[in-house]
Design a protein around this motif. Structure first.
Motif, PDB file in Angstrom:
ATOM      1  N   SER A 262       0.833  -1.213   0.000  1.00  0.00           N
ATOM      2  CA  SER A 262       0.000   0.000   0.000  1.00  0.00           C
ATOM      3  C   SER A 262       0.861   1.255   0.000  1.00  0.00           C
ATOM      4  CB  SER A 262      -0.920  -0.003   1.225  1.00  0.00           C
ATOM      5  OG  SER A 262      -1.698   1.167   1.271  1.00  0.00           O
ATOM      6  N   SER A 263       1.920   1.258   0.797  1.00  0.00           N
ATOM      7  CA  SER A 263       2.832   2.404   0.835  1.00  0.00           C
ATOM      8  C   SER A 263       3.522   2.568  -0.509  1.00  0.00           C
ATOM      9  CB  SER A 263       3.872   2.207   1.939  1.00  0.00           C
ATOM     10  OG  SER A 263       3.261   2.154   3.215  1.00  0.00           O
ATOM     11  N   THR A 266       1.213   4.228  -2.924  1.00  0.00           N
ATOM     12  CA  THR A 266       1.136   5.665  -2.634  1.00  0.00           C
ATOM     13  C   THR A 266       2.324   6.407  -3.230  1.00  0.00           C
ATOM     14  OG1 THR A 266      -0.076   5.271  -0.579  1.00  0.00           O
ATOM     15  CG2 THR A 266       1.050   7.384  -0.798  1.00  0.00           C
ATOM     16  N   THR A 269       2.158   6.639  -7.119  1.00  0.00           N
ATOM     17  CA  THR A 269       1.110   7.506  -7.682  1.00  0.00           C
ATOM     18  C   THR A 269       1.208   8.952  -7.216  1.00  0.00           C
ATOM     19  OG1 THR A 269      -0.368   6.811  -5.891  1.00  0.00           O
ATOM     20  CG2 THR A 269      -0.524   5.608  -7.967  1.00  0.00           C
ATOM     21  N   SER A 270       2.241   9.264  -6.440  1.00  0.00           N
ATOM     22  CA  SER A 270       2.406  10.630  -5.933  1.00  0.00           C
ATOM     23  C   SER A 270       3.273  11.451  -6.872  1.00  0.00           C
ATOM     24  CB  SER A 270       3.039  10.611  -4.536  1.00  0.00           C
ATOM     25  OG  SER A 270       2.213   9.935  -3.621  1.00  0.00           O
TER      26      SER A 270
END
Length: 464
Positions: A262-263, A266, A269-270
């Motif tokens: 999950s990290s 993130t 997609t940042s």
């Protein structure tokens, strides 16, 4: 007479006086004033000169002037003379307008300045009523524009660099990812801006040598700034694999893996992410995978597993285990006819089939399916044979699910060393004392594939 003689002597004595400082250079500079016509120069430059001239006269008229004052006056006056700006006549500007420079060899921006200056000067000459100051301004602007013309540069080096960048960084990679998907959004935008600017310059050729150097630098800087997400995206793709095997691991270790994934998503997609952040995310996922703890499989000791009504499949042929145990020869013949691409031979009462990396042994009260290859198992090998839905690419935990064979009667492990590499083999045994049948599956827990499925009769009881 005496008085006249005294006056004459005094004049001669005064004329013979020698000044302490040297005024000779100042005298020459002042003498040049007689040849300067104020009407030939611009008002501003002549006023500057006149101030310097008057100062020089003042210094020259004082006998006690110091040498430093004299030298300063000489320098100021000579500089003012050099700085006089002559007012041109129309003939001077007309000679400058006789040659109209072609645009072909110069950049658009520098040529636009020249063309504007040329056009304005031409209009002044054609008007016939222009003042000297206007002519001077027009001539100066035109000379400046000519001096400012910039030659178009050779863009060959820029083309080479741009092509290299496109071929190396802007192609679909081996995983099928486009550059847009492979790089962080802002770094991809940066390299595309640099590439498009370079392409435009190459297409038009409207760039100076300085522009070419700057565009090459922008390309190299954009490459250096690229944040490649490939390794992180590869790790995120593991989610599909491990999600299917989530039941294989303890809840705690799998939750840690999901948190790392999950990290990673993130980060991927940042915007504004760095290479260091990507590397940390990759490392975190790898660490979480390394910390996954496999759930231990246990046996229930029950020896009444339903086995006789389970299907055996070899290629396009299939049969219930009970029917096979009662008449394996008929099934051997069926497989021979329905699977012509499989190689087969017999040794005594034993029949053998091979296809790819799979070898199948058929005998009276006995059947063994073995995988001779390495991980991963190919689709062809997986499709060659199965028992109760179990194929070679299934794990021990898949096998233990109720939809397959359920919990084994016995479960054990052994360790083998092959070519210096340690392998842990899980052995799952399924028995049915009433049916007189036993199924043993061997599974490589390191590379995750079934090594063999061995089926046999355990006693003389009839198989129903």
């Amino acid at each position: 007479l005496e008085i006249d003689k005294a006056i004459d002597n005094l004049k001669k004595a005064k004329h013979a006086l020698v000044r302490t400082a040297d005024f000779s250079q100042l005298k020459l500079a002042i003498a040049a004033h007689e040849s300067i016509d104020p009407s030939m120069y611009t008002t501003e430059s002549y006023q500057t000169y006149l101030a310097a001239y008057n100062k020089a006269l003042e210094v020259y008229s004082v006998d006690s002037s110091k040498q430093s004052e004299i030298n300063s006056a000489v320098t100021s006056l000579n500089n003012a003379i050099k700085a006089l700006v002559r007012i041109p006549d129309s003939l001077s500007l007309q000679r400058l307008l006789q040659t109209h420079i072609s645009e072909a060899d110069y950049t658009t921006s520098s040529y636009a300045v020249y063309e504007e200056a040329y056009t304005n000067a031409l209009k002044l000459i054609q008007s016939g009523t222009t003042s000297k100051n206007d002519l001077l301004l027009a001539e100066n602007l035109l000379n400046q524009a000519i001096a400012g013309l910039v030659y178009k540069a050779d863009t060959t080096e820029l083309l080479v660099v741009c092509t290299r960048v496109e071929n190396k960084y802007l192609q679909i990679d081996a995983s099928g990812r486009t550059p847009e998907a492979r790089y962080s959004s802002d770094s991809y935008s940066g390299i595309m801006t640099a590439v498009n600017s370079a392409k435009e310059a190459i297409a038009t050729g409207d760039v100076s040598a300085e522009d070419v150097s700057e565009l090459i630098k922008e390309l190299n800087d954009a490459v250096a700034a690229l944040v490649d997400l490939s390794e992180l995206l590869d790790r995120i793709d593991f989610l599909d694999i491990y999600a299917q095997q989530s039941s294989h691991y303890t809840e705690e270790s799998y939750a840690a893996f999901m948190k790392a994934i999950s990290s990673g998503i993130t980060v991927a997609t940042s915007s504004g992410i760095t290479k260091e952040q990507v590397a940390q995310a990759v490392s975190a996922i790898d660490g979480a995978i390394g910390q996954l703890v496999r759930r231990e499989l246990t046996a229930d000791g029950k020896r009444n597993k339903a086995l006789a009504n389970r299907l055996i499949r070899v290629g396009a042929s299939q049969i219930f285990l009970a029917d096979y145990m009662n008449d394996f020869v008929s099934f051997f013949t069926q497989v021979t006819l329905e699977n012509p691409s499989y190689a087969f031979y017999t040794v005594g009462d034993i029949g053998y089939f091979t296809n790819g990396n799979v070898e199948i042994t058929m005998g009276d009260g006995y059947l063994k399916m073995e995988y001779k290859g390495k991980s991963p198992v190919s689709q062809e090998d997986s499709d060659t044979a199965s028992f109760a839905g179990v194929t070679f690419d299934m794990s021990e935990f898949d096998v233990s699910m109720q939809d397959n064979l359920g919990t084994p009667s016995e479960y054990s492990k052994r360790t083998e060393t092959e070519f210096g590499q340690e392998r842990t083999i899980a052995v799952l045994t399924y028995e049915n004392e009433i049916e007189g049948l036993c199924v043993v599956l061997e599974y490589d827990t390191i590379d995750n594939y079934i090594l063999s499925i061995e089926i046999s009769k355990t006693n003389s009881a009839s198989v129903s």
